[in-house]
Design a protein around this motif. Structure first.
Motif, PDB file in Angstrom:
ATOM      1  N   LEU A   1       2.314  -4.533  -0.370  1.00 54.55           N
ATOM      2  CA  LEU A   1       1.486  -3.376  -0.685  1.00 54.55           C
ATOM      3  C   LEU A   1       1.302  -3.372  -2.185  1.00 54.55           C
ATOM      4  O   LEU A   1       2.267  -3.183  -2.936  1.00 54.55           O
ATOM      5  N   ASN A   2       0.064  -3.621  -2.628  1.00 51.16           N
ATOM      6  CA  ASN A   2      -0.241  -3.714  -4.067  1.00 51.16           C
ATOM      7  C   ASN A   2       0.697  -4.711  -4.757  1.00 51.16           C
ATOM      8  O   ASN A   2       1.292  -4.427  -5.784  1.00 51.16           O
ATOM      9  N   GLN A   3       0.852  -5.874  -4.137  1.00 46.60           N
ATOM     10  CA  GLN A   3       1.646  -7.003  -4.640  1.00 46.60           C
ATOM     11  C   GLN A   3       3.155  -6.767  -4.602  1.00 46.60           C
ATOM     12  O   GLN A   3       3.916  -7.570  -5.134  1.00 46.60           O
ATOM     13  N   GLU A   4       3.623  -5.673  -3.989  1.00 43.91           N
ATOM     14  CA  GLU A   4       5.050  -5.383  -3.856  1.00 43.91           C
ATOM     15  C   GLU A   4       5.448  -5.488  -2.384  1.00 43.91           C
ATOM     16  O   GLU A   4       4.737  -4.970  -1.524  1.00 43.91           O
ATOM     17  N   PRO A   5       6.591  -6.109  -2.081  1.00 39.63           N
ATOM     18  CA  PRO A   5       7.021  -6.224  -0.687  1.00 39.63           C
ATOM     19  C   PRO A   5       7.294  -4.849  -0.060  1.00 39.63           C
ATOM     20  O   PRO A   5       7.852  -3.970  -0.707  1.00 39.63           O
ATOM     21  N   VAL A   6       6.892  -4.701   1.186  1.00 40.39           N
ATOM     22  CA  VAL A   6       7.164  -3.471   1.934  1.00 40.39           C
ATOM     23  C   VAL A   6       8.504  -3.670   2.636  1.00 40.39           C
ATOM     24  O   VAL A   6       8.619  -4.488   3.539  1.00 40.39           O
ATOM     25  N   THR A   7       9.516  -2.928   2.192  1.00 40.73           N
ATOM     26  CA  THR A   7      10.859  -3.055   2.772  1.00 40.73           C
ATOM     27  C   THR A   7      11.243  -1.843   3.612  1.00 40.73           C
ATOM     28  O   THR A   7      12.193  -1.906   4.371  1.00 40.73           O
ATOM     29  N   SER A   8      10.506  -0.759   3.452  1.00 41.64           N
ATOM     30  CA  SER A   8      10.730   0.456   4.237  1.00 41.64           C
ATOM     31  C   SER A   8       9.376   1.152   4.392  1.00 41.64           C
ATOM     32  O   SER A   8       8.437   0.837   3.666  1.00 41.64           O
ATOM     33  N   PRO A   9       9.274   2.096   5.333  1.00 46.11           N
ATOM     34  CA  PRO A   9       7.988   2.798   5.479  1.00 46.11           C
ATOM     35  C   PRO A   9       7.538   3.402   4.144  1.00 46.11           C
ATOM     36  O   PRO A   9       8.317   4.051   3.454  1.00 46.11           O
ATOM     37  N   THR A  10       6.279   3.132   3.785  1.00 45.48           N
ATOM     38  CA  THR A  10       5.736   3.532   2.490  1.00 45.48           C
ATOM     39  C   THR A  10       4.403   4.241   2.687  1.00 45.48           C
ATOM     40  O   THR A  10       3.593   3.836   3.516  1.00 45.48           O
ATOM     41  N   VAL A  11       4.162   5.277   1.896  1.00 43.48           N
ATOM     42  CA  VAL A  11       2.922   6.055   1.975  1.00 43.48           C
ATOM     43  C   VAL A  11       1.759   5.236   1.428  1.00 43.48           C
ATOM     44  O   VAL A  11       1.891   4.544   0.423  1.00 43.48           O
ATOM     45  N   LEU A  12       0.605   5.333   2.108  1.00 43.73           N
ATOM     46  CA  LEU A  12      -0.615   4.657   1.676  1.00 43.73           C
ATOM     47  C   LEU A  12      -1.552   5.636   0.978  1.00 43.73           C
ATOM     48  O   LEU A  12      -1.568   6.824   1.297  1.00 43.73           O
ATOM     49  N   ALA A  13      -2.331   5.128   0.055  1.00 41.98           N
ATOM     50  CA  ALA A  13      -3.342   5.920  -0.649  1.00 41.98           C
ATOM     51  C   ALA A  13      -4.652   5.142  -0.640  1.00 41.98           C
ATOM     52  O   ALA A  13      -4.651   3.911  -0.509  1.00 41.98           O
ATOM     53  N   PRO A  14      -5.789   5.835  -0.779  1.00 38.01           N
ATOM     54  CA  PRO A  14      -7.069   5.117  -0.839  1.00 38.01           C
ATOM     55  C   PRO A  14      -7.068   4.105  -1.982  1.00 38.01           C
ATOM     56  O   PRO A  14      -6.570   4.381  -3.062  1.00 38.01           O
ATOM     57  N   GLY A  15      -7.566   2.920  -1.688  1.00 38.82           N
ATOM     58  CA  GLY A  15      -7.610   1.858  -2.689  1.00 38.82           C
ATOM     59  C   GLY A  15      -6.429   0.914  -2.633  1.00 38.82           C
ATOM     60  O   GLY A  15      -6.444  -0.143  -3.262  1.00 38.82           O
ATOM     61  N   ASP A  16      -5.377   1.272  -1.896  1.00 36.33           N
ATOM     62  CA  ASP A  16      -4.218   0.380  -1.767  1.00 36.33           C
ATOM     63  C   ASP A  16      -4.631  -0.903  -1.057  1.00 36.33           C
ATOM     64  O   ASP A  16      -5.490  -0.897  -0.183  1.00 36.33           O
ATOM     65  N   GLN A  17      -3.980  -2.001  -1.448  1.00 33.13           N
ATOM     66  CA  GLN A  17      -4.246  -3.285  -0.806  1.00 33.13           C
ATOM     67  C   GLN A  17      -2.995  -3.777  -0.104  1.00 33.13           C
ATOM     68  O   GLN A  17      -1.924  -3.860  -0.703  1.00 33.13           O
ATOM     69  N   LEU A  18      -3.169  -4.092   1.185  1.00 30.22           N
ATOM     70  CA  LEU A  18      -2.107  -4.674   1.988  1.00 30.22           C
ATOM     71  C   LEU A  18      -2.374  -6.158   2.118  1.00 30.22           C
ATOM     72  O   LEU A  18      -3.512  -6.583   2.307  1.00 30.22           O
ATOM     73  N   ARG A  19      -1.332  -6.933   2.022  1.00 26.77           N
ATOM     74  CA  ARG A  19      -1.467  -8.379   2.205  1.00 26.77           C
ATOM     75  C   ARG A  19      -0.581  -8.773   3.372  1.00 26.77           C
ATOM     76  O   ARG A  19       0.640  -8.594   3.332  1.00 26.77           O
ATOM     77  N   CYS A  20      -1.218  -9.284   4.432  1.00 28.00           N
ATOM     78  CA  CYS A  20      -0.527  -9.786   5.622  1.00 28.00           C
ATOM     79  C   CYS A  20      -0.873 -11.258   5.725  1.00 28.00           C
ATOM     80  O   CYS A  20      -1.989 -11.598   6.130  1.00 28.00           O
ATOM     81  N   GLY A  21       0.056 -12.117   5.340  1.00 25.70           N
ATOM     82  CA  GLY A  21      -0.253 -13.542   5.290  1.00 25.70           C
ATOM     83  C   GLY A  21      -1.364 -13.772   4.283  1.00 25.70           C
ATOM     84  O   GLY A  21      -1.292 -13.338   3.140  1.00 25.70           O
ATOM     85  N   LYS A  22      -2.452 -14.430   4.712  1.00 25.55           N
ATOM     86  CA  LYS A  22      -3.593 -14.672   3.819  1.00 25.55           C
ATOM     87  C   LYS A  22      -4.687 -13.616   3.980  1.00 25.55           C
ATOM     88  O   LYS A  22      -5.730 -13.712   3.352  1.00 25.55           O
ATOM     89  N   ALA A  23      -4.442 -12.612   4.804  1.00 25.40           N
ATOM     90  CA  ALA A  23      -5.425 -11.539   5.020  1.00 25.40           C
ATOM     91  C   ALA A  23      -5.148 -10.387   4.054  1.00 25.40           C
ATOM     92  O   ALA A  23      -4.002 -10.011   3.832  1.00 25.40           O
ATOM     93  N   THR A  24      -6.218  -9.843   3.476  1.00 25.72           N
ATOM     94  CA  THR A  24      -6.105  -8.699   2.581  1.00 25.72           C
ATOM     95  C   THR A  24      -6.799  -7.513   3.245  1.00 25.72           C
ATOM     96  O   THR A  24      -7.949  -7.602   3.663  1.00 25.72           O
ATOM     97  N   LEU A  25      -6.087  -6.397   3.329  1.00 30.48           N
ATOM     98  CA  LEU A  25      -6.634  -5.182   3.911  1.00 30.48           C
ATOM     99  C   LEU A  25      -6.670  -4.115   2.811  1.00 30.48           C
ATOM    100  O   LEU A  25      -5.657  -3.837   2.192  1.00 30.48           O
ATOM    101  N   THR A  26      -7.851  -3.556   2.579  1.00 31.45           N
ATOM    102  CA  THR A  26      -8.004  -2.505   1.569  1.00 31.45           C
ATOM    103  C   THR A  26      -8.167  -1.179   2.297  1.00 31.45           C
ATOM    104  O   THR A  26      -9.048  -1.035   3.146  1.00 31.45           O
ATOM    105  N   ILE A  27      -7.319  -0.215   1.956  1.00 28.27           N
ATOM    106  CA  ILE A  27      -7.368   1.109   2.568  1.00 28.27           C
ATOM    107  C   ILE A  27      -8.486   1.907   1.925  1.00 28.27           C
ATOM    108  O   ILE A  27      -8.490   2.079   0.714  1.00 28.27           O
ATOM    109  N   GLU A  28      -9.415   2.374   2.741  1.00 30.52           N
ATOM    110  CA  GLU A  28     -10.558   3.123   2.206  1.00 30.52           C
ATOM    111  C   GLU A  28     -10.519   4.598   2.565  1.00 30.52           C
ATOM    112  O   GLU A  28     -11.131   5.400   1.894  1.00 30.52           O
ATOM    113  N   LYS A  29      -9.816   4.976   3.589  1.00 30.29           N
ATOM    114  CA  LYS A  29      -9.774   6.343   4.122  1.00 30.29           C
ATOM    115  C   LYS A  29     -11.147   6.838   4.159  1.00 30.29           C
ATOM    116  O   LYS A  29     -11.720   7.680   4.381  1.00 30.29           O
TER     117      LYS A  29
END
Length: 127
Positions: free
Chosen positions: A99-127
Motif C-alpha cells: 500500500l503506497n510502496q509499504e507492505p500491508v502487515t495488518s488491516p489498514t485504512v484506505l484513502a482516495p488516491g492510495d495505490q495497492l500493488r498485488c504482484g505486478k498489478a497496480t490498483l488505484t483507489i478512486e472512491k
C-alpha cells in the motif's frame, strides 16, 4: 400512584427513543460507500465499481476483482468496509501486498488516491 405510573411510562419511552437513535446511527455506519478501483496490469487498464462490503482480489475467477496474472495469488488481498471506512488486508499472498510502496502487515485504512500493488498489478483507489 398515577404519578409513578406516568414517570415509569415516560422513562420507558425515553429508553426506547434513545435505543432507536443509537440503532439509526449504527445503520448509517453500516451502509457501504461505493468503491471505484482503477486496475492496471502492464498496458491494460480497467475501472471497476463495487457496492458490496467485502471485495476479494486474486487470480481466482470467483474473486470480485479477478486479476489474470501469475504474480497475483489465488486469493491475494481483501478490501472490506467497516466502521465507515474501507480497509485492505493481505491474505498471506506469496508476493505480498503493498500500500503506497509499504507492505500491508495488518488491516489498514484506505484513502482516495492510495495505490495497492498485488504482484505486478497496480490498483488505484478512486472512491
Amino acid at each position: 400512584m398515577a404519578i409513578t405510573l406516568y414517570a415509569f411510562l415516560g422513562w420507558a419511552l425515553w429508553l426506547l427513543w434513545r435505543d432507536l437513535k443509537h440503532r439509526q446511527n449504527t445503520l448509517v455506519f453500516q451502509q457501504v460507500v461505493p468503491l471505484s478501483v482503477n486496475v492496471e496490469i502492464g498496458e491494460i487498464t480497467r475501472v471497476q465499481h463495487f457496492t458490496s462490503a467485502e471485495i476479494t482480489i486474486g487470480r481466482d475467477p470467483n474473486c470480485e476483482c479477478a486479476i489474470d496474472s501469475k504474480t497475483v495469488s489465488t486469493h491475494h488481498a481483501r478490501l472490506s468496509y467497516d466502521r465507515g471506512q474501507w480497509w485492505v488486508e493481505d491474505l498471506e499472498s506469496t508476493n505480498g501486498t503493498l500500500l503506497n510502496q509499504e507492505p500491508v502487515t495488518s488491516p489498514t485504512v484506505l484513502a482516495p488516491g492510495d495505490q495497492l500493488r498485488c504482484g505486478k498489478a497496480t490498483l488505484t483507489i478512486e472512491k
